[in-house]
Motif scaffolding. Sequence first.
Motif, PDB file in Angstrom:
ATOM      1  N   TYR A  79       8.105  84.805 -19.449  1.00  0.00           N
ATOM      2  CA  TYR A  79       7.828  84.445 -18.050  1.00  0.00           C
ATOM      3  C   TYR A  79       6.487  84.977 -17.536  1.00  0.00           C
ATOM      4  O   TYR A  79       5.670  84.207 -17.042  1.00  0.00           O
ATOM      5  N   CYS A  80       6.269  86.278 -17.675  1.00  0.00           N
ATOM      6  CA  CYS A  80       5.069  86.883 -17.084  1.00  0.00           C
ATOM      7  C   CYS A  80       3.790  86.332 -17.698  1.00  0.00           C
ATOM      8  O   CYS A  80       2.781  86.190 -16.996  1.00  0.00           O
ATOM      9  N   TYR A  81       3.825  86.042 -19.003  1.00  0.00           N
ATOM     10  CA  TYR A  81       2.623  85.496 -19.643  1.00  0.00           C
ATOM     11  C   TYR A  81       2.483  83.988 -19.473  1.00  0.00           C
ATOM     12  O   TYR A  81       1.413  83.513 -19.063  1.00  0.00           O
ATOM     13  N   PRO A  82       3.492  83.175 -19.773  1.00  0.00           N
ATOM     14  CA  PRO A  82       3.262  81.723 -19.784  1.00  0.00           C
ATOM     15  C   PRO A  82       2.888  81.127 -18.436  1.00  0.00           C
ATOM     16  O   PRO A  82       2.141  80.149 -18.391  1.00  0.00           O
ATOM     17  N   LEU A  83       3.374  81.681 -17.336  1.00  0.00           N
ATOM     18  CA  LEU A  83       3.017  81.094 -16.041  1.00  0.00           C
ATOM     19  C   LEU A  83       1.525  81.249 -15.743  1.00  0.00           C
ATOM     20  O   LEU A  83       0.836  80.243 -15.510  1.00  0.00           O
TER      21      LEU A  83
ATOM     22  N   ALA B 293     -10.103  86.371 -17.382  1.00  0.00           N
ATOM     23  CA  ALA B 293      -9.727  87.142 -16.200  1.00  0.00           C
ATOM     24  C   ALA B 293      -8.637  86.451 -15.395  1.00  0.00           C
ATOM     25  O   ALA B 293      -7.892  87.103 -14.666  1.00  0.00           O
ATOM     26  N   GLY B 294      -8.523  85.134 -15.552  1.00  0.00           N
ATOM     27  CA  GLY B 294      -7.614  84.368 -14.715  1.00  0.00           C
ATOM     28  C   GLY B 294      -6.159  84.469 -15.074  1.00  0.00           C
ATOM     29  O   GLY B 294      -5.307  83.982 -14.328  1.00  0.00           O
ATOM     30  N   HIS B 295      -5.833  85.072 -16.218  1.00  0.00           N
ATOM     31  CA  HIS B 295      -4.408  85.204 -16.518  1.00  0.00           C
ATOM     32  C   HIS B 295      -3.989  86.598 -16.957  1.00  0.00           C
ATOM     33  O   HIS B 295      -2.854  86.998 -16.716  1.00  0.00           O
ATOM     34  N   GLN B 296      -4.878  87.364 -17.557  1.00  0.00           N
ATOM     35  CA  GLN B 296      -4.460  88.664 -18.074  1.00  0.00           C
ATOM     36  C   GLN B 296      -3.934  89.574 -16.975  1.00  0.00           C
ATOM     37  O   GLN B 296      -2.802  90.083 -17.054  1.00  0.00           O
ATOM     38  N   THR B 297      -4.744  89.800 -15.947  1.00  0.00           N
ATOM     39  CA  THR B 297      -4.328  90.747 -14.923  1.00  0.00           C
ATOM     40  C   THR B 297      -3.118  90.254 -14.144  1.00  0.00           C
ATOM     41  O   THR B 297      -2.295  91.055 -13.697  1.00  0.00           O
ATOM     42  N   THR B 298      -2.982  88.927 -13.978  1.00  0.00           N
ATOM     43  CA  THR B 298      -1.815  88.407 -13.280  1.00  0.00           C
ATOM     44  C   THR B 298      -0.559  88.583 -14.117  1.00  0.00           C
ATOM     45  O   THR B 298       0.523  88.887 -13.595  1.00  0.00           O
TER      46      THR B 298
ATOM     47  N   ALA C  86       1.622  85.351  -8.261  1.00  0.00           N
ATOM     48  CA  ALA C  86       2.541  86.485  -8.203  1.00  0.00           C
ATOM     49  C   ALA C  86       3.624  86.256  -7.155  1.00  0.00           C
ATOM     50  O   ALA C  86       4.809  86.543  -7.390  1.00  0.00           O
ATOM     51  N   GLU C  87       3.227  85.745  -6.004  1.00  0.00           N
ATOM     52  CA  GLU C  87       4.207  85.495  -4.945  1.00  0.00           C
ATOM     53  C   GLU C  87       5.248  84.469  -5.389  1.00  0.00           C
ATOM     54  O   GLU C  87       6.460  84.689  -5.263  1.00  0.00           O
ATOM     55  N   VAL C  88       4.783  83.335  -5.916  1.00  0.00           N
ATOM     56  CA  VAL C  88       5.700  82.273  -6.337  1.00  0.00           C
ATOM     57  C   VAL C  88       6.575  82.756  -7.494  1.00  0.00           C
ATOM     58  O   VAL C  88       7.795  82.517  -7.518  1.00  0.00           O
ATOM     59  N   ALA C  89       5.976  83.457  -8.460  1.00  0.00           N
ATOM     60  CA  ALA C  89       6.714  83.904  -9.639  1.00  0.00           C
ATOM     61  C   ALA C  89       7.798  84.912  -9.271  1.00  0.00           C
ATOM     62  O   ALA C  89       8.945  84.808  -9.727  1.00  0.00           O
ATOM     63  N   LEU C  90       7.459  85.904  -8.464  1.00  0.00           N
ATOM     64  CA  LEU C  90       8.417  86.956  -8.135  1.00  0.00           C
ATOM     65  C   LEU C  90       9.492  86.458  -7.170  1.00  0.00           C
ATOM     66  O   LEU C  90      10.680  86.748  -7.347  1.00  0.00           O
ATOM     67  N   ARG C  91       9.066  85.698  -6.175  1.00  0.00           N
ATOM     68  CA  ARG C  91      10.052  85.140  -5.247  1.00  0.00           C
ATOM     69  C   ARG C  91      11.040  84.243  -5.997  1.00  0.00           C
ATOM     70  O   ARG C  91      12.253  84.327  -5.801  1.00  0.00           O
ATOM     71  N   GLY C  92      10.517  83.376  -6.879  1.00  0.00           N
ATOM     72  CA  GLY C  92      11.387  82.479  -7.632  1.00  0.00           C
ATOM     73  C   GLY C  92      12.324  83.227  -8.549  1.00  0.00           C
ATOM     74  O   GLY C  92      13.510  82.885  -8.675  1.00  0.00           O
ATOM     75  N   LEU C  93      11.816  84.274  -9.194  1.00  0.00           N
ATOM     76  CA  LEU C  93      12.620  85.039 -10.140  1.00  0.00           C
ATOM     77  C   LEU C  93      13.813  85.700  -9.448  1.00  0.00           C
ATOM     78  O   LEU C  93      14.957  85.603  -9.921  1.00  0.00           O
TER      79      LEU C  93
END
Length: 421
Positions: free
Chosen positions: A158-162, A252-257, A375-382
Amino acid sequence: MTTTAETSAEPVDLFSPEVVADPWGAHAAVREAPTLQIGGFMGGPPMYLAARYEDVRQVLMDQRFQCNPLADSPAEDIRNGVFRHLDMPEELIPWLKNLINASDGEEHARLRKLVSYALTAHRVGKFRPRVEELTSELLDKLEAEGGDGTPIDLVEAYCYPLPVTVICELVGVDAEDRPQWRAWSDAMATLDGKRLPEEVRKTLIAARGMIERRRAEPKDDMVTALVEAQAKNPGIATDDELVGILFSLVTAGHQTTTYLIGNSVLALHEHPDQLARLKADPTLWPQAVRELQRLGPIQFGQPRFATEDIEVGGTVIPRGMPVVPLIMAANSDPRKFPEPEKLKIDRLAVGSESHLGFGKGIHRCLGQHVAYLEAEVALRGLYTRFPDMTLAVPRKEIPWILRPGFTRTKDLPVRLVAPAS
């Protein structure tokens, strides 16, 4: 009162096993020292370490600090030294730098304007439904794999593929090229000197091919926006600069996220009262992700060079000397953030951006709004789909990747629901 930095025989080695094992404690000790400390890494030159919030903010904001050594200074570009330390071929080193953050002055303004044109708020806003769609698809897969209580690795599933899918679609990386970009990014994230040369060369070919395809067949993506801007004004960027921008954005667009989402799950696990507030009032998520980024994975930013003698926190940084902004230390400075070790989801107002997790000033991260959205969409959805999610192992057994620059979860075994009896 102006002082000079302490120059003990043992400067702080930011890459030492002791510092890497406990970056929070080590960086806090630097912050609480009476003067700016001297440090370094990978056999590079001595550098001043700015660690208090106001000192780090000054280094990031003060345009008398620049990202490259002065032309008449004997100081070497520290990034070059790092990659030489990894035995990188000389001709590949320029491609390993973040092109936008590796530039100063008019060159930086030109490149940043070009990327800003492609990464508009309108373009990011239009992408929210797609982020929500991708999130829903991943949550469906999670449910299929772990809906019976079977432990799953949340980082890999989840954390990586999104984030990687979002940045690839937003930038315009074609599906068939994405495995190559991931291979390059993984090698870069781990500073794997054995893999990097081959992956850089392969990704260069992929990036140049992507630019040529968009010239022939435009799409609604950032690569198209970049090549169209170049067509309107050929002097705005060379093809090599476009390739460098793509390298910077995708990496930079995916690692830190990815790191932000995984670390956030752990932080919320450790602050169940704050998680309960979010479950009761999901409108707090936009604020929460800003506080979570304050406690985020970035340890320090790239060194900056003083273009003249500059006083920082009572210490004079001599002209030509580098100073490293310790982001993690600044974001946990009790002078700025009372009880900084505690997660307080409503601590930071949306729009205030008082934390330094995305930098500050002219080099502030261009993709911060994309990261917040994801981050907002991923965490809220999870937590909406799996409100009873728990860790599958004791917290102390969660493996961390403690390497210089980032602090992040390696694996994150969780149970989405209680296992079936």
